[in-house]
Design an enzyme around this catalytic site. Structure first.
Site, PDB file in Angstrom:
ATOM      1  N   ASN A   1      -8.021 -24.058  -9.897  1.00  0.00           N
ATOM      2  CA  ASN A   1      -7.511 -25.351  -9.444  1.00  0.00           C
ATOM      3  C   ASN A   1      -7.639 -25.408  -7.918  1.00  0.00           C
ATOM      4  O   ASN A   1      -6.953 -24.674  -7.215  1.00  0.00           O
ATOM      5  CB  ASN A   1      -6.050 -25.463  -9.893  1.00  0.00           C
ATOM      6  CG  ASN A   1      -5.370 -26.742  -9.445  1.00  0.00           C
ATOM      7  OD1 ASN A   1      -5.867 -27.448  -8.569  1.00  0.00           O
ATOM      8  ND2 ASN A   1      -4.217 -27.027 -10.018  1.00  0.00           N
TER       9      ASN A   1
ATOM     10  N   HIS B   1      -8.959 -34.249 -12.472  1.00  0.00           N
ATOM     11  CA  HIS B   1      -8.596 -33.129 -11.605  1.00  0.00           C
ATOM     12  C   HIS B   1      -8.640 -31.851 -12.445  1.00  0.00           C
ATOM     13  O   HIS B   1      -8.130 -31.802 -13.561  1.00  0.00           O
ATOM     14  CB  HIS B   1      -7.199 -33.365 -11.018  1.00  0.00           C
ATOM     15  CG  HIS B   1      -6.571 -32.127 -10.481  1.00  0.00           C
ATOM     16  ND1 HIS B   1      -7.208 -31.312  -9.574  1.00  0.00           N
ATOM     17  CD2 HIS B   1      -5.366 -31.532 -10.739  1.00  0.00           C
ATOM     18  CE1 HIS B   1      -6.427 -30.289  -9.300  1.00  0.00           C
ATOM     19  NE2 HIS B   1      -5.318 -30.391  -9.992  1.00  0.00           N
TER      20      HIS B   1
ATOM     21  N   CYS C   1      -2.790 -32.738  -5.521  1.00  0.00           N
ATOM     22  CA  CYS C   1      -3.954 -32.793  -6.422  1.00  0.00           C
ATOM     23  C   CYS C   1      -4.397 -34.222  -6.733  1.00  0.00           C
ATOM     24  O   CYS C   1      -5.470 -34.435  -7.301  1.00  0.00           O
ATOM     25  CB  CYS C   1      -3.655 -32.040  -7.703  1.00  0.00           C
ATOM     26  SG  CYS C   1      -3.150 -30.358  -7.383  1.00  0.00           S
TER      27      CYS C   1
HETATM   28  O1  UT7 Z   1      -2.580 -29.517 -10.134  1.00  0.00           O
HETATM   29  C1  UT7 Z   1      -1.472 -29.456 -10.979  1.00  0.00           C
HETATM   30  C2  UT7 Z   1      -1.046 -28.042 -10.895  1.00  0.00           C
HETATM   31  N1  UT7 Z   1      -0.315 -27.504 -11.972  1.00  0.00           N
HETATM   32  C3  UT7 Z   1      -0.796 -27.213 -13.201  1.00  0.00           C
HETATM   33  O2  UT7 Z   1      -1.886 -27.520 -13.595  1.00  0.00           O
HETATM   34  C4  UT7 Z   1       0.094 -26.391 -14.065  1.00  0.00           C
HETATM   35  C5  UT7 Z   1       0.270 -26.941 -15.438  1.00  0.00           C
HETATM   36  N2  UT7 Z   1       0.863 -25.898 -16.265  1.00  0.00           N
HETATM   37  C6  UT7 Z   1       0.111 -24.925 -16.833  1.00  0.00           C
HETATM   38  O3  UT7 Z   1      -1.098 -24.906 -16.671  1.00  0.00           O
HETATM   39  C7  UT7 Z   1       0.786 -23.920 -17.709  1.00  0.00           C
HETATM   40  O4  UT7 Z   1       2.157 -24.264 -17.835  1.00  0.00           O
HETATM   41  C8  UT7 Z   1       0.666 -22.469 -17.179  1.00  0.00           C
HETATM   42  C9  UT7 Z   1      -0.781 -22.011 -17.310  1.00  0.00           C
HETATM   43  C10 UT7 Z   1       1.104 -22.395 -15.726  1.00  0.00           C
HETATM   44  C11 UT7 Z   1       1.547 -21.538 -18.022  1.00  0.00           C
HETATM   45  O5  UT7 Z   1       1.188 -21.626 -19.380  1.00  0.00           O
HETATM   46  P1  UT7 Z   1       2.307 -21.843 -20.491  1.00  0.00           P
HETATM   47  O6  UT7 Z   1       1.623 -21.867 -21.786  1.00  0.00           O
HETATM   48  O7  UT7 Z   1       3.106 -23.044 -20.107  1.00  0.00           O
HETATM   49  O8  UT7 Z   1       3.139 -20.517 -20.359  1.00  0.00           O
HETATM   50  P2  UT7 Z   1       4.711 -20.342 -20.130  1.00  0.00           P
HETATM   51  O9  UT7 Z   1       5.093 -20.692 -18.736  1.00  0.00           O
HETATM   52  O10 UT7 Z   1       5.441 -21.010 -21.262  1.00  0.00           O
HETATM   53  O11 UT7 Z   1       4.868 -18.781 -20.309  1.00  0.00           O
HETATM   54  C12 UT7 Z   1       4.649 -18.123 -21.569  1.00  0.00           C
HETATM   55  C13 UT7 Z   1       4.867 -16.644 -21.385  1.00  0.00           C
HETATM   56  C14 UT7 Z   1       6.150 -16.295 -20.650  1.00  0.00           C
HETATM   57  O12 UT7 Z   1       6.661 -15.091 -21.216  1.00  0.00           O
HETATM   58  P3  UT7 Z   1       7.844 -15.123 -22.304  1.00  0.00           P
HETATM   59  O13 UT7 Z   1       8.982 -15.778 -21.601  1.00  0.00           O
HETATM   60  O14 UT7 Z   1       7.308 -15.908 -23.451  1.00  0.00           O
HETATM   61  O15 UT7 Z   1       8.032 -13.671 -22.594  1.00  0.00           O
HETATM   62  C15 UT7 Z   1       5.706 -16.035 -19.239  1.00  0.00           C
HETATM   63  O16 UT7 Z   1       6.565 -15.149 -18.541  1.00  0.00           O
HETATM   64  O17 UT7 Z   1       3.815 -16.109 -20.581  1.00  0.00           O
HETATM   65  C16 UT7 Z   1       4.355 -15.395 -19.471  1.00  0.00           C
HETATM   66  N3  UT7 Z   1       3.446 -15.537 -18.347  1.00  0.00           N
HETATM   67  C17 UT7 Z   1       2.349 -14.773 -18.215  1.00  0.00           C
HETATM   68  N4  UT7 Z   1       1.859 -13.754 -18.955  1.00  0.00           N
HETATM   69  C18 UT7 Z   1       0.691 -13.196 -18.549  1.00  0.00           C
HETATM   70  C19 UT7 Z   1       3.485 -16.425 -17.331  1.00  0.00           C
HETATM   71  N5  UT7 Z   1       2.416 -16.245 -16.495  1.00  0.00           N
HETATM   72  C20 UT7 Z   1       1.716 -15.213 -17.031  1.00  0.00           C
HETATM   73  C21 UT7 Z   1       0.513 -14.584 -16.661  1.00  0.00           C
HETATM   74  N6  UT7 Z   1       0.057 -13.579 -17.441  1.00  0.00           N
HETATM   75  N7  UT7 Z   1      -0.180 -14.932 -15.561  1.00  0.00           N
END
Ligand code: UT7
Length: 307
Positions: free
Chosen positions: A264, A234, A111
């Site tokens: 993205n 980005h 990215c």
């Molecule tokens: O170009 C660079 C590329 N990378 C990025 O830009 C990624 C940067 N990171 C992010 O954008 C965020 O970390 C994410 C959008 C990927 C995830 O958001 P988050 O607020 O960090 O969520 P999390 O990983 O802490 O997950 C929170 C909860 C979890 O459940 P529990 O453990 O709290 O029960 C996950 O299992 O959300 C759950 N979860 C989802 N729920 C619904 C994870 N993915 C999903 C989903 N739908 N798609």
């Protein structure tokens, strides 16, 4: 000499998948995706490939630049999703658009790739090695996604953006560009496998490093936030962009976003946004912009672009 953008272009496949459609295949919801990422839909290639999208964006950029293909002497494609390993995407694009006088190569910095390709083009121009550069970011990430993994499949999309740079008299801006391979495991894609990511680690890295890189590049060039018309980040996640604006204490409307429409698109996201803004007449000659990239490697950086 400095490279000035004299043309932009972009292309996304017509087919797209919105959050509702995704929520029928993995356990997620439109509400969750919008709230956590800002993404509403992403375009997904059915017939298109990385090469075909790159070619369409390149042709538009060339038309906009009023240069002809034979005048291009450097053609760089930033991609992590080339159709094949050999030949490189840049040579495939060259063949299609007949840029017969160009030196062609691909660059893989995920990215951050478009930003590093932009810096590379500026360095070639400053060294007198070329005059007219076609720079493309093109990705077919849908081929690298595990569509059963809800932590990644909601994030990414396909598309391409291109710019043409022409050498003009001017001073080169200093850039900030960084890589840290020790943190590479946060975002990986093994050969023949899918993209895997520690989302929280990448999120924390981005909101810490991007404001620092932007502050660094402003300082290096004796510029202040108010000298910058737009901060072109980005397009990974709305919350990342908001957090960067907040940390920098700069109003959010200086941070244009189109991730809601495309997700993205890795290397394609910055040139896609530049082309959109250019076509909407939002970019004016002489304005200074900051480009900032971050992603796998890990790698990140920021550069000044004078429109
Ligand atoms: O170009 C660079 C590329 N990378 C990025 O830009 C990624 C940067 N990171 C992010 O954008 C965020 O970390 C994410 C959008 C990927 C995830 O958001 P988050 O607020 O960090 O969520 P999390 O990983 O802490 O997950 C929170 C909860 C979890 O459940 P529990 O453990 O709290 O029960 C996950 O299992 O959300 C759950 N979860 C989802 N729920 C619904 C994870 N993915 C999903 C989903 N739908 N798609």
């Amino acid at each position: 000499m400095i490279g000035k953008i004299c043309g932009t272009g972009s292309y996304v496949p017509v087919e797209y998948m919105d959050n509702h459609e995704l929520s029928r295949t993995v356990e997620t919801s439109d509400e969750w995706i919008r709230e956590r990422t800002g993404i509403v839909k992403r375009h997904i290639a059915k017939e298109d490939t990385t090469v075909s999208m790159a070619v369409k964006a390149a042709k538009q950029a060339l038309t906009d630049s009023e240069l002809c293909e034979e005048e291009i002497d450097l053609l760089i494609v930033s991609t992590i999703s080339s159709n094949v390993i050999l030949p490189c995407t840049a040579c495939e694009v060259q063949k299609e658009i007949h840029a017969i006088n160009a030196t062609c190569f691909d660059l893989n910095a995920a990215c951050t790739g478009f930003l590093f390709a932009y810096n590379t083009a500026q360095a070639y121009i400053a060294a007198g090695m070329c005059k007219n550069v076609l720079l493309i970011g093109a990705e077919c990430l849908s081929t690298l996604i595990d569509w059963k993994d809800r932590t990644t499949c909601i994030l990414f999309g396909d598309g391409a953006g291109a710019v043409v740079l022409r050498a003009e008299k001017g001073n080169l801006y200093r850039t900030v560009s960084c890589s840290d391979g020790r943190k590479g495991t946060a975002l990986t894609c093994d050969t023949g496998d899918y993209i895997k990511m520690n989302g929280q680690e990448v999120f924390k890295f981005a909101v810490r490093q991007v404001p620092e890189a932007i502050a660094g590049v402003l300082k290096e060039n004796n510029l202040k936030e108010e000298d910058i018309a737009h901060f072109i980040l980005h397009q990974a996640n709305r919350r990342i962009v908001e957090a960067v604006a907040r940390r920098m204490n700069v109003e959010l409307d200086k941070f244009p976003m189109n991730l809601q429409e495309y997700g993205n698109t890795s290397s394609a996201s910055i040139p896609l946004l530049l082309d959109e803004m250019n076509r909407q007449g939002k970019l004016k000659r002489g304005q200074k912009l900051i480009l900032a990239g971050f992603g796998a490697g890990l790698s990140w950086g920021a550069s000044v672009l004078e429109w």
